[in-house]
Enzyme design. Sequence first.
Site, PDB file in Angstrom:
ATOM      1  N   LYS A 139       4.940 -10.127   9.108  1.00 37.03           N
ATOM      2  CA  LYS A 139       4.366  -9.243  10.245  1.00 37.03           C
ATOM      3  C   LYS A 139       2.945  -9.499  10.211  1.00 37.03           C
ATOM      4  CE  LYS A 139       4.357  -4.849  10.538  1.00 37.03           C
ATOM      5  NZ  LYS A 139       3.165  -4.316  10.922  1.00 37.03           N
ATOM      6  N   HIS A 144       9.321  -3.594   3.221  1.00 38.03           N
ATOM      7  CA  HIS A 144       8.815  -3.779   1.965  1.00 38.03           C
ATOM      8  C   HIS A 144      10.084  -4.300   0.820  1.00 38.03           C
ATOM      9  CE1 HIS A 144       5.702  -0.915   3.274  1.00 38.03           C
ATOM     10  NE2 HIS A 144       4.966  -1.712   2.835  1.00 38.03           N
ATOM     11  N   MET A 147       0.875  -1.272   0.084  1.00 36.95           N
ATOM     12  CA  MET A 147       0.069   0.043  -0.038  1.00 36.95           C
ATOM     13  C   MET A 147       0.796   1.035  -0.155  1.00 36.95           C
ATOM     14  SD  MET A 147      -3.471  -0.768   2.227  1.00 36.95           S
ATOM     15  CE  MET A 147      -2.757  -0.621   3.612  1.00 36.95           C
ATOM     16  N   GLY A 148       2.294   1.102  -0.570  1.00 42.85           N
ATOM     17  CA  GLY A 148       2.983   2.188  -0.408  1.00 42.85           C
ATOM     18  C   GLY A 148       3.822   2.587   0.711  1.00 42.85           C
ATOM     19  N   TYR A 149       4.295   3.756   0.862  1.00 39.34           N
ATOM     20  CA  TYR A 149       5.082   4.512   1.884  1.00 39.34           C
ATOM     21  C   TYR A 149       6.046   3.504   2.207  1.00 39.34           C
ATOM     22  CZ  TYR A 149       5.920   8.062   5.254  1.00 39.34           C
ATOM     23  OH  TYR A 149       6.260   9.090   5.984  1.00 39.34           O
ATOM     24  N   HIS A 201       9.102   1.058   3.202  1.00 37.79           N
ATOM     25  CA  HIS A 201      10.129   1.125   4.063  1.00 37.79           C
ATOM     26  C   HIS A 201      11.064  -0.422   3.942  1.00 37.79           C
ATOM     27  CE1 HIS A 201       7.860  -1.760   6.148  1.00 37.79           C
ATOM     28  NE2 HIS A 201       6.776  -0.836   6.185  1.00 37.79           N
ATOM     29  N   MET A 259       9.040  -2.915  11.886  1.00 39.79           N
ATOM     30  CA  MET A 259       9.011  -1.874  10.632  1.00 39.79           C
ATOM     31  C   MET A 259       7.305  -1.740  10.121  1.00 39.79           C
ATOM     32  SD  MET A 259      12.371  -1.149   8.616  1.00 39.79           S
ATOM     33  CE  MET A 259      13.863  -0.983   9.658  1.00 39.79           C
TER      34      MET A 259
END
Length: 283
Positions: A149, A37, A30-32, A34, A184
């Site tokens: 996670k 990902h 879903m982006g953003y 870190h 994270m």
Amino acid sequence: MEILKTKSEMNNWSKNKKKESKTICLVPTMGYLHKGHISLVEKGKPLCDELVLSIFVNPAQFGPNEDLNSYPSNIKNDLALAQKAGVTAVFLPEKGNIYPENFQTKVALQHLPGFLCGKFRPVHFAGVATVVTKLFNIVMPDIAVFGQKDYQQLQIIRQLTLDLDFNINIVAGDIIREKDGLAMSSRNTYLSGPQRVSALSLSKSLNLARELIAGGETNPYTIKNRLERLIRSFAETNIEYICFCDPQTLEDMEKIDRQVLLAMAVNVGKTRLIDNALINPSQ
Ligand code: PAF
């Protein structure tokens, strides 16, 4: 790196790659982005010829009082990180392209969403299952990587893949942690300085559970009591659940006499954090 903005562009790209006998790995996000990902991309890259990263904040998986409208986003940075990580194509669709007007279908599993997060987020996993089914149909990957996670999500995707006969190999990515142990998450950005300290209560309680189990404790209720006390000693924490459960079925375990999934959700201020660990009593 190619940027594909509609499902037909994406699907044609994948069809062309398949004509060239290229294998495709999908990392849905879903982006953003870190490091968590990026570790999924790194896991997928050696397993395929082409790595597709999708970025889509899926409205269907957010409940009415959840953070859809404030979900963090930084597409420019995401694209730079994806490029650096060696992603071949980014799928970046608009909401209306994924959910056109009069969209009516929901993919919902019967049992697995009834545990852990699903008890508190009643629409969440049907939203995840629906969008992942669509992503699988659009991207047509051979492999898809999901982080551990979101352990319950991973189990749900594995089951969905089996139930709906997707010929896709589901690969699990490790939980990536900050140096001090915090798992994270894009949502960590919501935490204030003091809340960031309280967020450590999750990883610290996983460590405490590991120690107690290694010391021979087999009663989940005794351990849960200790973890609750530890978490409550941190400011602004509000425990949603702490569960010791079977890693396959997600059903509660009454005695820790084999591998157990310890999963938890804790609100720190208004930020909902999750974490988990697979713990083996023999280790
Ligand atoms: O894990 C996530 O980021 C999302 O749930 C997913 C799998 C991209 C579906 O929207």
